[in-house]
Write an enzyme that holds these catalytic residues in place. Structure first.
Site, PDB file in Angstrom:
ATOM      1  N   GLY A 148     -10.101  -0.517   7.957  1.00 35.74           N
ATOM      2  CA  GLY A 148     -10.562  -1.187   6.759  1.00 35.74           C
ATOM      3  C   GLY A 148      -9.438  -2.000   6.136  1.00 35.74           C
ATOM      4  O   GLY A 148      -8.250  -1.780   6.413  1.00 35.74           O
ATOM      5  N   CYS A 149      -9.809  -2.935   5.281  1.00 37.07           N
ATOM      6  CA  CYS A 149      -8.807  -3.822   4.682  1.00 37.07           C
ATOM      7  C   CYS A 149      -7.880  -3.063   3.732  1.00 37.07           C
ATOM      8  O   CYS A 149      -6.649  -3.242   3.785  1.00 37.07           O
ATOM      9  CB  CYS A 149      -9.482  -4.985   3.975  1.00 37.07           C
ATOM     10  SG  CYS A 149     -10.804  -4.528   2.824  1.00 37.07           S
ATOM     11  N   PHE A 150      -8.427  -2.211   2.880  1.00 39.20           N
ATOM     12  CA  PHE A 150      -7.572  -1.433   1.977  1.00 39.20           C
ATOM     13  C   PHE A 150      -6.635  -0.489   2.743  1.00 39.20           C
ATOM     14  O   PHE A 150      -5.430  -0.443   2.466  1.00 39.20           O
ATOM     15  CB  PHE A 150      -8.411  -0.639   0.986  1.00 39.20           C
ATOM     16  CG  PHE A 150      -9.034  -1.451  -0.118  1.00 39.20           C
ATOM     17  CD1 PHE A 150      -8.276  -2.306  -0.912  1.00 39.20           C
ATOM     18  CD2 PHE A 150     -10.389  -1.355  -0.394  1.00 39.20           C
ATOM     19  CE1 PHE A 150      -8.845  -3.043  -1.936  1.00 39.20           C
ATOM     20  CE2 PHE A 150     -10.981  -2.085  -1.408  1.00 39.20           C
ATOM     21  CZ  PHE A 150     -10.208  -2.935  -2.180  1.00 39.20           C
ATOM     22  N   THR A 152      -5.440  -0.818   5.685  1.00 40.66           N
ATOM     23  CA  THR A 152      -4.400  -1.637   6.311  1.00 40.66           C
ATOM     24  C   THR A 152      -3.269  -1.907   5.338  1.00 40.66           C
ATOM     25  O   THR A 152      -2.086  -1.741   5.650  1.00 40.66           O
ATOM     26  CB  THR A 152      -4.989  -2.961   6.825  1.00 40.66           C
ATOM     27  OG1 THR A 152      -5.928  -2.700   7.872  1.00 40.66           O
ATOM     28  CG2 THR A 152      -3.896  -3.883   7.346  1.00 40.66           C
ATOM     29  N   SER A 153      -3.633  -2.313   4.126  1.00 43.28           N
ATOM     30  CA  SER A 153      -2.615  -2.655   3.128  1.00 43.28           C
ATOM     31  C   SER A 153      -1.804  -1.440   2.699  1.00 43.28           C
ATOM     32  O   SER A 153      -0.615  -1.557   2.378  1.00 43.28           O
ATOM     33  CB  SER A 153      -3.272  -3.307   1.906  1.00 43.28           C
ATOM     34  OG  SER A 153      -4.016  -2.373   1.143  1.00 43.28           O
TER      35      SER A 153
END
Length: 342
Positions: A148-150, A152-153
């Protein structure tokens, strides 16, 4: 050699970014586009900003992707599982950009999504598609679940610190995200009048990416890690700015934190350590993750800040990065380093 690929979910934001990146890739070629409600449309009808608009979008039928060596699934939660297993059975390499195979256990899947998985035996069978940590496994895989994008960050901002045993295993995370992270379907709370001139927290204590964050961080640390996560919606189209707060271990210095992060980034072409807190505008359109790390000696707290484009490094760019590894190509092929704005 050019590798033929297919894209399922061609009308969404992630699907559009996959098409944009693959069209500019020196070694990949799209041979099939699949969609649900968009089946029968021309690409220009749903993605007018892309070239090759006369290309037709077909049905989400795995049999129609028979010419593809690799298939990207850019589908909503719950929509990937069935076609994914059919494609794997047909001998295709598959990258799921959705959430169906990211979690490794039934308990974590149920915690995140509240349902039983339709193929529980596949949880843990899909390689977690974060190349910075699982590059060798991705290169050998026929099925990859992009993060997921979150997560990853968060994971990229904390991985070297946990790996070096520099911080405690309790993390507080605040993330700011643009509206494209919620997908392209029309939702009242994401309309211009509901988003403009305001910032709001959502998914407080319940966001489904939190179990995935803990899964990734625990894999690095080798022991349980707790995450308190609060995302915030801000009135911009793209980007995620994540701030992580975590206690430092005794005798940890700013120099040791910077050294660990720099060593990690040096071996990862899309991760860059920067001195000042990064901004989302610096990474929009690129596959980079910019990270800064800071030690507050007064409270003995470490602050790490990361910036990514949620549709590139957070989704589709990461998918192409995985495809490069799976096909034996240069990991950076076809992926932009530069952002769009200063």
């Amino acid at each position: 050699m050019t590798y033929p690929v297919a894209v399922f979910g061609a009308s969404g934001y992630a699907g559009g970014e996959i098409i944009r990146l693959v069209d500019g890739h020196p070694d990949l070629e799209i041979v099939y586009l699949g969609g649900h409600n968009s089946a029968g449309s021309r690409l220009a009808d749903v993605q007018p900003h892309l070239g090759g608009g006369k290309r037709k979008i077909g049905e989400l039928d795995p049999k129609r992707a028979k010419e593809a060596d690799l298939v990207f699934l850019a589908l909503p939660h719950g929509a990937s599982a069935k076609p994914a297993m059919q494609l794997v059975a047909a001998g295709k390499k598959v990258i799921d950009l959705g959430s169906d195979f990211r979690l490794w256990t039934e308990s974590r899947y149920q915690e995140a999504y509240g349902d039983d998985h339709p193929h529980p035996d596949q949880l843990g069978a899909w390689v977690y598609g974060l190349p910075e940590l699982f590059g060798k496994e991705i290169a050998d895989a026929d099925r990859v679940a992009a993060p997921g994008c979150f997560p990853t960050s968060v994971v990229l901002a904390l991985a070297p610190l946990l790996d070096g045993d520099l911080v405690e295993p309790g993390v507080v995370v605040d993330s700011l995200t643009g509206v494209s992270g919620a997908g392209r379907s029309v939702k009242e709370h994401l309309m211009y009048g509901a988003v403009d001139e305001g910032v709001r927290a959502y998914g407080v204590l319940t966001h489904r990416h939190r179990p995935e964050m803990e899964q990734g961080l625990e894999h690095i640390a080798g022991h349980p890690v707790t995450v308190l996560f609060t995302p915030h919606l801000v009135p911009m189209q793209r980007g995620i700015l994540t701030t992580c707060y975590v206690p430092a271990k005794p005798d940890v210095t700013a120099k040791s934190l910077t050294s660990a992060m720099r060593s990690f980034a040096k071996k990862r072409p899309f991760v860059e350590l920067v001195d000042e807190p990064p901004q989302t505008r610096w990474v929009v359109g690129s596959n980079r993750c910019l990270v800064s790390v800071h030690l507050d000696e007064r409270t003995n707290m470490v602050i790490t800040i990361s910036a990514i484009d949620n549709l590139v490094k957070g989704t589709s760019g990461q998918g192409v990065q995985c495809a490069n590894l799976m096909l034996g190509l240069d990991e950076t092929a076809g992926l932009p380093i530069e952002g769009w704005m200063p």
